[in-house]
Motif scaffolding. Structure first.
Motif, short mmCIF file in Angstrom:
data_model
loop_
_atom_site.label_atom_id
_atom_site.label_comp_id
_atom_site.label_asym_id
_atom_site.label_seq_id
_atom_site.Cartn_x
_atom_site.Cartn_y
_atom_site.Cartn_z
N GLY A 1 0.81 -1.22 0.00
CA GLY A 1 0.00 0.00 0.00
C GLY A 1 0.84 1.26 0.00
O GLY A 1 0.47 2.25 -0.62
N SER A 2 1.99 1.25 0.68
CA SER A 2 2.75 2.50 0.77
C SER A 2 3.50 2.82 -0.53
O SER A 2 4.05 3.89 -0.65
N ALA A 3 3.50 1.90 -1.48
CA ALA A 3 4.19 2.18 -2.73
C ALA A 3 3.22 2.29 -3.90
O ALA A 3 3.62 2.39 -5.04
N THR A 4 1.91 2.23 -3.61
CA THR A 4 0.94 2.17 -4.68
C THR A 4 0.21 3.50 -4.83
O THR A 4 -0.21 4.07 -3.84
N PRO A 5 0.06 3.98 -6.05
CA PRO A 5 -0.72 5.19 -6.25
C PRO A 5 -2.18 4.95 -5.87
O PRO A 5 -2.58 3.79 -5.84
N PRO A 6 -2.99 5.94 -5.61
CA PRO A 6 -2.67 7.36 -5.71
C PRO A 6 -1.84 7.93 -4.54
O PRO A 6 -1.01 8.78 -4.75
N PHE A 7 -2.08 7.43 -3.33
CA PHE A 7 -1.32 7.99 -2.20
C PHE A 7 -0.25 7.00 -1.78
O PHE A 7 -0.36 5.82 -2.04
N GLY A 8 0.74 7.46 -1.07
CA GLY A 8 1.74 6.54 -0.55
C GLY A 8 2.97 7.28 -0.09
O GLY A 8 3.49 8.11 -0.83
N VAL A 9 3.40 6.97 1.12
CA VAL A 9 4.53 7.72 1.67
C VAL A 9 5.78 7.56 0.81
O VAL A 9 6.55 8.49 0.65
NA NA Z 1 -0.20 3.90 -1.72
#
Ligand code: NA
Ligand code: NA
Lengths: 185, 331, 421
Positions: C368-376
């Protein structure tokens, strides 16, 4: 006008100074603590707290500096596809609304600082008043709001360019072919 | 700020109450189980009129944040450790003193229930900050875990002990000759595993839940102090309750004292067994002799003067009174 | 309420507002609309709480160290050294990048720090030898992901506490899924290099390699200090980040004299700028989380989707989706803290092994943290590489496809995590 320019320069210098030294202080504290524990079996108790203060300072005092340089992260996917005129309108509208939001945040965070001041809470290691730490939040929001107003103003004043920040022109107009090159993946 | 639980007036008979109860622990741990049981009892007693939502630790920010949320009425009730308010209500740091309460957790709980120093004087200090502690209860005695055996103060020599940052706690471990090392919770498991720090303190159920025993070789049953928690309410909100509700809250608070004692006891005993029987991660349990305990206590005594002079805002008056009460309880 | 939050977020984001505005304004507006009795001050404390965790300090420190190294000579010497061994191999640089990110991420415990510390120098080299920027960035972001899966994983430590599961078991269970992810990335990299015909360097002779090794001797102290320091317990991961700044300083300012002491504040300023751009989002994300938790939105949604007595596969599927979406918005650690207790009881009822559940959760948090649209990690890459958002995410689809495929494998074959136990 010269006075304003001078003031702008002064604020820029202060922002740069704070950002630089906040980072350097974090490095000094973390390294100092590690070495002190490894070599002398002593962990300075204030080190973590000073680092944490520095990170809050850097984060919030950096808002206006990043705005000036056009470096705030945004989801530009659709914006990048828009024609000059739409981007120009957005470049006036967005900083205005952003500034308003930042001023609202300034107000509430100032109230929060007062609340912490009122409680008399101190930090756990240095035992210094806790509001010293939080005071950088409203200051950062306020300076950020001012800078976004300036970003709006420069887009109104200069009709031929789109600015992402007072010190940054829109990359869509500058590096057209570089961006284009990257698109066939 | 004032308390403002949602109250839906539908005639005095049909009134319902929605309160929020926040804790510093997660599902299954003592504080959370306490709040759930509390909510259940209030619902039963009020025939469903009182609906308490229990929040576990995590979503609402840090422990200090939760204190502020109680103070300005975002939540009505909270289980709070005095340790996390010690930078505001200095007197609350009293619970960090070592070997203040009796070795027996049962006797300690009795003192927490009856003490006027705590339930009146200390409560008054909290109420200056809109926090009313309605009761104090133990989550179990604190124990040391370590990578080398700790059975007398000399073993703490040059020992890197993970502690919290408060000056009083640092002072407590310096008194044994240890090197107190502040470290955030999230780094602790790895740090114990690699030997960056050599030991830490917590009640047994937490040592088990957080898997600290997996990366430590010894656990000393030191009972050097108790992890004390308080059932707190927003003062203005509490004072604004009608008599019926207030009585119901007070009653539930007082009957929960016995319940939570049994709860922490069974959790701590369960984890002690599990830690003892985990052959994959062997942990030697070190029991202190009365003599060894005295040696620690002797080193810990001067820290009380530090509390009186450097921490307390009333020259240790609450401590003095509490000490009297503890002494009286022992006779 | 959910609709209000989502509308504000989506509209403001698509308009190209600075991302901090939707993250900070949406919770404020929800508070005004649905909790008029509440003091909005509550959100202000969350801003500082979000950026206070000690482990986050590794991010600016690694940015600083990488800034010093890339301004000076260290980084090139290290890369020349690596190149002399793998420059002639198909996809060699890409595989090395994947390996370095995985290893470094595992040890530093921070996906963001990895994007910076390994990503920054490796990206420059990848671009130099002919990779397109979106490809290079996607490779870096996604290999850094695996960080959360390989011990000593901070995500697993948090899950272990929340669920009472053995952290040691979780560490072991993460190994095979971690290796599978790494291998898929490596194979993809080789195929990519072949089909895109990325030019190869001539195979270096052993005397050239010796020369490069000699030049890289001091820079090679980096991995030794970081890995050795953490594994022997001399430093915590955050402190190792600090030591890498010190070492970079000693090499560049004292030994090579490629950077003058006076230039240091300027480098630090650029570090501060990037840190601020990323951390205001972390701060906003914390306020966002607060409102969602306070309003009990996760509980509301999960109650509806889980129903009564869901099957194990269904629960794992929901875990996958919810953690994936959650980590798109906020820090994976916060998501694990907030969502684990909601799913845990249902998962236990359905007979899912708690260790396996932990691996699935950690995996989704990483993804999840590397997937668009959001992600740190996307934010971090955008800030550190100074690249527009679209450029950063354009190369990610192949990786997302691979990761989703592995997620599905994990749902159906719990042996992947449990076999080593
Ligand atoms: Na993400
Ligand atoms: Na053990």
């Amino acid at each position: 006008m010269n006075l304003l320019k001078g003031l702008d320069k002064l604020i820029l210098k202060i922002e740069e100074f704070i950002l630089s030294y906040a980072v350097i202080i974090i490095a000094l504290m973390v390294v100092g603590k590690a070495l002190s524990r490894a070599l002398f079996n002593y962990s300075p108790p204030f080190a973590d707290e000073v680092s944490q203060i520095a990170i809050v300072v850097a984060t919030f005092m950096g808002i206006s500096y990043a705005a000036r340089k056009g470096r705030h992260i945004s989801m530009s996917a659709f914006y990048d596809l828009a024609p000059f005129k739409v981007r120009k309108i957005l470049a006036i509208f967005i900083p205005l609304v952003t500034a308003i939001v930042l001023f609202v945040l300034t107000y509430f965070s100032a109230l929060y600082v007062y609340d912490v001041y009122d409680s008399g809470r101190v930090t756990s290691a240095l035992q210094m008043p806790a509001y010293y730490l939080y005071i950088f939040i409203p200051i950062g929001f306020f300076l950020g709001g001012i800078q976004f107003l300036r970003n709006m103003w420069i887009n109104i004043k200069d009709r031929n360019e789109v600015y992402l920040g007072t010190d940054a022109k829109d990359y869509n107009d500058q590096t057209k072919h570089e961006v284009h090159e990257g698109t066939h993946l | 700020g004032g308390g403002n639980g949602d109250e839906n007036a539908g005639g005095s008979e049909g009134q319902t109450y929605n309160w929020k109860f926040v804790t510093e622990e997660v599902d299954g741990q003592v504080q959370y189980e306490y709040a759930e049981e509390f909510a259940k009892r209030m619902k039963e007693k009020s025939d469903g009129a009182v609906n308490i939502e229990v929040y576990e630790f995590g979503g609402l920010g840090s422990e200090t944040d939760q204190v502020e949320q109680l103070q300005n009425g975002a939540v009505e009730m909270a289980v709070m450790s005095p340790g996390f308010t010690g930078n505001m209500v200095k007197e609350g740091q009293i619970f960090a003193l070592h070997f203040l309460f009796p070795d027996s957790v049962e006797k300690t709980q009795q003192i927490l229930n009856d003490s006027e120093a705590l339930n009146k004087d200390l409560r008054g200090k909290y109420e200056e900050h809109s926090i009313s502690p309605l009761s104090y209860w133990t989550e179990g005695a604190m124990q040391w875990t370590s990578s080398k055996e700790i059975s007398e103060p000399a073993d703490f020599q040059n020992f890197k002990m993970r502690t919290q940052t408060s000056p009083l706690i640092l002072e407590s471990y310096k008194a044994y000759g240890a090197d107190p090392t502040p470290m955030s919770w999230s780094e602790l498991y790895t740090a114990l595993d690699r030997g960056t720090v050599e030991g830490q303190e917590n009640p047994i159920f937490f040592i088990g839940d957080a898997s600290f025993y997996e990366v430590q070789d010894y656990m000393t049953i030191s009972n050097h102090n108790n992890y004390v928690a308080m059932t707190t309410v927003n003062t203005d909100w509490y004072e604004g309750l009608n008599d019926e509700m207030k009585t119901m809250v007070d009653e539930t608070v007082s009957e929960m004292q016995e319940w939570v004692f049994e709860e922490q006891k069974s959790q701590n005993e369960k984890w002690l067994e599990e830690i003892k029987n985990d052959d994959e991660n062997p942990t030697e349990i070190v029991e202190l002799t009365e003599e060894q305990r005295e040696m620690f206590k002797e080193k810990a005594m001067p820290v009380r003067d530090f509390y009186r002079s450097d921490v307390s805002t009333v020259d240790g008056k609450i401590l003095d009174k509490l000490q009297e009460e503890i002494k009286a309880a022992g006779e | 309420m959910v609709a209000t939050l989502l509308t504000i977020m989506v509209v403001l984001l698509l308009l190209n507002f600075p991302m901090m505005i939707p993250l900070m304004a949406a919770p404020l507006i929800v508070l005004f609309m649905y909790f008029p009795n509440l003091d909005p001050m509550i959100l202000m404390q969350q801003f500082s709480t979000g950026i206070e965790p000690y482990v986050l300090l590794a991010v600016p420190l690694f940015i600083f160290a990488a800034d010093i190294m890339t301004t000076g000579k260290t980084s090139n010497r290290l890369l020349d050294f690596i190149g002399s061994f793998i420059g002639h191999v198909r996809g060699g640089y890409a595989v090395t990048t994947a390996a370095a990110c995985t290893l470094f991420g595992a040890i530093s415990g921070s996906t963001q720090a990895t994007v910076v510390a390994i990503g920054k120098p490796m990206r420059e080299r990848l671009l130099k030898i002919g990779y397109k920027d979106p490809t290079a960035i996607a490779l870096i972001i996604n290999s850094s992901d695996v960080a959360l899966l390989v011990p000593p994983s901070i995500g697993m430590i948090i899950y272990g506490l929340v669920s009472g599961t053995s952290v040691g078991d979780l560490f072991i269970a993460g190994i095979i899924p971690g290796i599978i992810v790494f291998l898929s990335f490596a194979i993809y990299s080789v195929i990519y290099a072949k089909t895109k015909d990325i030019p190869l360097a001539n195979k270096a002779s052993w005397s050239e390699r010796l020369k490069m090794t000699r030049k890289a001797l001091l820079p090679l102290g980096f991995p030794i200090i970081i890995i050795g320091g953490i594994y022997t317990g001399i430093f915590s991961p955050t402190e190792a980040a600090g030591m890498s700044v010190l070492y970079a300083f000693i090499l560049e300012v004292v030994i090579y004299r490629s950077i003058h002491l006076k230039e240091l504040p300027k480098i630090a300023r650029s570090t501060g700028l990037v840190t601020s751009a990323v951390f205001v989002l972390v701060a906003g994300g914390q306020a966002f989380t607060w409102v969602i938790s306070f309003a009990r939105i996760p509980q509301m949604i999960t109650e509806t989707v889980l129903g009564t007595n869901p099957s194990a596969v269904y629960v794992l599927l929901m875990v996958t989706i919810f953690f994936f979406i959650g980590c798109m918005f906020v820090d994976p650690i916060v998501v694990i803290l907030v969502l684990t207790p909601i799913f845990y009881p249902a998962a236990m009822n359905a007979g899912i092994d708690p260790v396996h559940l932990g691996v699935v959760i950690t995996f989704q948090a990483a993804l999840g943290s590397a997937t668009p649209p959001f992600g740190v990690d996307i934010f971090t890459a955008s800030a550190v590489f100074n690249k527009p958002y679209l450029e950063v995410i354009k190369g990610t689809p192949p990786y997302i496809i691979m990761l989703v495929a592995i997620s599905i494998l994990l749902i159906f074959f719990e042996e992947l995590s449990l076999i080593l136990l």
